[in-house]
Scaffold this motif. Structure first.
Motif, mmCIF file in Angstrom:
data_model
loop_
_atom_site.group_PDB
_atom_site.id
_atom_site.type_symbol
_atom_site.label_atom_id
_atom_site.label_comp_id
_atom_site.label_asym_id
_atom_site.label_seq_id
_atom_site.Cartn_x
_atom_site.Cartn_y
_atom_site.Cartn_z
ATOM 1 N N TYR A 1 0.581 -1.135 0.377
ATOM 2 C CA TYR A 1 0.053 0.213 -0.332
ATOM 3 C C TYR A 1 0.818 1.808 0.446
ATOM 4 N N ASN B 1 0.521 9.229 -3.783
ATOM 5 C CA ASN B 1 -1.147 10.188 -3.597
ATOM 6 C C ASN B 1 -1.199 11.063 -2.229
ATOM 7 N N THR B 2 -0.515 10.901 -1.117
ATOM 8 C CA THR B 2 -0.172 12.121 -0.780
ATOM 9 C C THR B 2 0.487 12.915 -1.048
ATOM 10 N N TRP C 1 1.925 3.569 -3.204
ATOM 11 C CA TRP C 1 0.206 3.853 -3.378
ATOM 12 C C TRP C 1 -0.614 5.399 -2.903
ATOM 13 N N PHE C 2 0.159 5.168 -1.148
ATOM 14 C CA PHE C 2 -0.088 6.090 -0.830
ATOM 15 C C PHE C 2 0.650 7.227 -0.532
#
Lengths: 244, 643
Positions: free
Chosen positions: B586, B593-594, B589-590
């Motif tokens: 994950y 996007n952060t 992805w995080f």
């Protein structure tokens, strides 16, 4: 975890003089080839192995074709054979420039012919086709190799058996003694005493040998979880500090 | 004024009528008026006549040089004289390229002798000029044998000047140029070796020159070799001139630069966190000058390359022992050097059958290139970097076929796009061999033979007509290691379906003899273990990763790890299989996007608020905030879809 290559990069048996040669610019000095060649013959007599020092010999031959000595090359390749599955053999062959046979030599160069034989042996070892290796090795065609070279190389056959044991240890938990015998080219009492020396247990009723547990033959399924490392977050953190 | 000049001639339009304050007559000096004509009248011997003719030819050549070019050379010379790095960089990176495109796309630049009057016969500048002159010949035109010999002589003069002047020379050159000097030196060496190894189609004159060179080298090589370990630098001297492009002379130059600059000591001291003063103390008067330090570092990379070309992959990695491969050292500022380093290191790992390390190396630098792409499209080296990157994608495809692992998706997608067809073939056993061949030959470095054919003994030459090319030799060695793993993909696909399986049954599936298949499984098991250096089992960082976990350990070091997600063991005749799974990732992805959200928030914050409607009495802090939130939300979700 201990480094697997430390002994390969610098074997504990390597004398200081050789270490200086291998690591310095002195390795290019053709006058030192004798020292390295003596060291190779020392390796052959005392069951030691120093790949980098031997590559240094081949390097000198590469730059100074006059120094070329086919016997030395063949011995280096024999030593490199026994380090399978590591690619030492190929690394050595890489340094042999292609040269047409020199018609001015007094004796014919034995290397070109033996090189293809040695390559075939190496391929069999690399593919773990041990019974085929032994039958080729003991074939009549390889008489010259055995009589002139491997006989001098102390413990050559045993070091091939070490390769077999490495592969078997990793792959098997139990193995039929007939099968292991064919890999080791040993049978009867020889096989039994070889197995005893290893400390492995032979069940005489089933003729099956138990291979002691080791990290490679203890398999388990794992779920690998990811670890987030700080550098991955540098951008975000840097941004936060900027805005604060 | 000095700030403007480069911009002026670097700009699209030149100012033809103005010499920008440079008095051409002064710069030319009393060219052609040095009393030569008086002599001509009295006694015309052959030599003088020749000299005059030469001079007239030079004058004619000089007259043909466009004024823009003359101005450029004068400025360039001034910049070098003033050690003005900024101006040198502009002249080097854009001026030269621009004028090449305009005037010399298909012909040589004027010879150094012709432009000499413009620079007051400054010998150092003329050496640098020739460096550029020959590089242009090699890259745009076909170098003839004279070019090859003369470019070698010029390189020797350059290195001689750098290494054997009294003390460090007071010259500053842009890092990019310093890299190009080393890079080009090795390229010309390689080009010469390839050309020399082709006995066919050599003219008589060429054969004669090669014969002479071969004989000279026999005489002098011994001298060189005896001195090799005594005093490297002294050798970059006249004696070397006769040893045209021998491997010894090239290594000599590189090792000399490394020793003189004490670069290895510098890197070690830097890793120990020594202060600037301590560093200066350690590296001495040469090493504290950026020119020598960079040349030293580039020479290490040069050695990596030369040893790779000669097929000595262990030594290639061994010379990199002290170098820490990451993207934070100042040495990575020259992108071309950075990319070349990783390419050669990765390739050496392939030849050492350390595929996971090769993958890690390629992923790291390919991500770097992807991220840097936007900044480098302007660089004149962009094409070269792209070509190397494409080769690395091909090598990556090979590694991934031999050691499938979970890797960076970005890179894998590009590989699928460019080499999807070959990647699929490479998993199909014997059928896939041509695909391995194709990619290897496309992506491998240029290999060379260390020794020339025996030009000194023409009777032996015919034997050298049909030698295998070095690349073919390395290819067949590589394929021999590939062949031992050919059955792996098929076995794997069956093993994946079971948790335990009788060996006989499996042999039936793959249509093989049981005993042979068991041996194949041993080979597979051994093939799944590989020496891995650095951060063992560590996730491949997005290009941030260091290639070495602990400093002070060479690239050859490593530990033995299992590289496959599928593991098995054989108990007598029963195969037991387990599969490792990787939990879903994950973090990436995080993080992406952060970062994206932060950017969106920033732009929202920085954008002007809409002017509030006139009539609304209170500006209503709620309204804009709501709007901002709306925009923010919308964009964020859009970003998610894209990601």
């Amino acid at each position: 975890m201990a480094s697997a290559t430390a002994a390969w990069v610098c074997p504990p048996t390597r004398p200081e003089q050789i270490e200086n040669l291998v690591s310095g610019v002195d390795r290019y000095n053709p006058n030192n080839v004798g020292i390295l060649e003596d060291y190779l013959y020392h390796q052959i007599r005392s069951e030691e192995y120093d790949c980098l020092a031997n590559l240094a010999i081949l390097k000198l031959y590469q730059f100074n074709p006059d120094l070329y000595n086919p016997d030395v090359v063949i011995n280096i390749l024999l030593k490199a054979l026994t380090s399978s599955p590591f690619p030492d053999f190929n690394l050595c062959v890489s340094l042999l420039d292609d040269r047409p046979p020199n018609p001015n030599l007094d004796e014919p160069d034995p290397l070109p012919e033996l090189l293809s034989t040695l390559t075939a042996l190496n391929t069999l070892l690399h593919q773990c086709r041990f019974p085929a290796f032994w039958s080729l090795y003991y074939s009549d065609d390889l008489q010259t190799l055995r009589d002139n070279y491997t006989v001098e190389c102390v413990g050559f056959e045993d070091s091939v058996r070490d390769i077999v044991i490495r592969a078997v240890k990793a792959t098997f938990t139990r193995i039929g003694s007939k099968r292991l015998g064919s890999y080791l080219s040993l049978d009867g009492g020889d096989l039994v005493s070889y197995i005893d020396n290893l400390g492995w247990q032979l069940d005489s009723s089933t003729a099956v040998i138990a291979v002691p547990p080791n990290p490679d033959n203890q398999i388990s399924s794992t779920v690998i979880q990811e670890n987030i490392k700080l550098p991955q977050l540098t951008k975000i953190i840097a941004h936060e500090t900027l805005t604060v | 004024m000095s700030q403007q000049r480069p911009a002026l001639w670097a700009a699209e339009d030149e100012i033809e009528e103005d010499f920008q304050g440079v008095d051409m007559n002064l710069a030319i000096g009393n060219y052609g008026q040095n009393g030569m004509y008086d002599d001509v009248q009295s006694r015309i011997d052959e030599a003088a006549l020749l000299a005059v003719q030469q001079q007239m030819a030079q004058q004619a050549a000089f007259a043909q040089i466009p004024d823009t070019v003359k101005r450029f050379i004068v400025h360039f010379h001034q910049a070098v004289l003033n050690n003005n790095l900024e101006e040198i960089t502009v002249a080097y990176e854009s001026g030269w390229t621009r004028l090449t495109e305009k005037f010399y796309a298909k012909t040589e630049w004027p010879e150094a002798e012709v432009i000499a009057p413009l620079v007051n016969d400054d010998p150092i500048f003329l050496i640098l000029y020739r460096e550029l002159y020959y590089r242009h010949v090699y890259s745009r035109l076909q170098p003839n044998i004279d070019d090859r010999f003369h470019s070698y002589e010029n390189s020797c003069e350059l290195f001689n000047y750098l290494l054997n002047s009294e003390g460090p020379v007071p010259l500053d050159l842009p890092e990019q140029w310093l890299w190009d000097i080393i890079d080009e030196f090795i390229y010309q060496f390689q080009s010469y070796c390839v050309w020399r190894s082709r006995v066919k189609n050599k003219s008589d004159e060429e054969l004669a020159m090669l014969q002479e060179a071969a004989q000279a080298s026999v005489n002098i090589e011994n001298l060189i070799i005896i001195n090799f370990s005594l005093d490297l630098c002294r050798l970059v001297d006249q004696a070397l001139l006769s040893l045209v492009w021998s491997a010894y002379s090239v290594l000599n130059v590189l090792y000399s630069l490394i020793q003189k600059s004490k670069i290895n000591e510098y890197i070690a001291a830097q890793q120990q966190g020594k202060t600037e003063e301590e560093l200066a103390e350690i590296v001495g008067e040469y090493g504290s000058r950026p020119l020598y330090r960079m040349l030293g570092y580039f020479s290490i990379i040069g050695l990596l390359r030369v040893h790779t070309m000669l097929g000595d992959f262990t030594l290639a990695l061994k010379v990199m022992e002290g170098v820490e491969l990451n993207q934070k050292t100042p040495f990575t500022r020259v992108t071309a050097c950075h990319v070349a380093t990783y390419y050669y290191v990765g390739f050496c790992y392939i030849m050492l059958q350390r595929y996971p390390d090769a993958i890690r190396t390629f992923v790291s630098v390919l991500n770097f290139i992807l991220r840097m792409r936007q900044y480098h499209t302007r660089s004149y080296q962009y094409d070269q970097i792209n070509k190397t990157a494409d080769r690395m994608y091909a090598l990556f495809a090979i590694c991934n076929a031999l050691s499938p692992s979970r890797v960076d998706d970005n890179i894998l997608n590009v590989v699928k796009e460019r080499y999807g067809e070959q990647s699929a073939k490479m998993t199909r056993g014997e059928e896939g061999i041509p695909a391995f061949e194709e990619l290897f030959i496309y992506a491998c470095p240029k290999f060379i033979s260390a020794n020339p054919p025996p030009y000194e003994d023409p009777s032996l030459l015919p034997l050298h007509l049909n030698l295998t090319e070095p690349a073919q030799r390395h290819l067949s060695l590589f394929l021999s290691s590939v062949r031992s793993q050919l059955s792996v993909p098929t076995l794997r696909s069956f093993l994946k379906l079971y948790t335990s399986l009788d060996a006989k049954k499996l042999a039936g599936f793959v249509d093989a003899d049981e005993e042979e298949m068991v041996q194949g499984m041993m080979a597979m098991k051994m093939g799944c273990r590989s020496v891995v250096g650095g951060g063992v089992g560590g996730q491949v960082g997005r290009g941030e990763g260091t290639l070495q976990a602990e400093s002070g350990k060479g690239l050859l070091e490593g530990t033995l790890v299992s590289t496959s997600d599928l593991d098995f063991v054989i108990a007598e005749n029963m195969v037991h299989i387990v599969e490792s799974t990787v939990g879903r990732r994950y973090a990436g992805w995080f993080i992406r996007n952060t970062e994206h959200a932060q950017r969106v928030l920033d732009s929202v914050k920085n954008s002007r608020l809409p002017t509030p409607p006139q009539k609304a009495a209170p500006p209503g802090p709620a309204a804009p905030a709501e709007a901002a939130a709306k925009v923010g939300q919308k964009v964020t979700w859009g970003g998610v879809k894209v990601a």
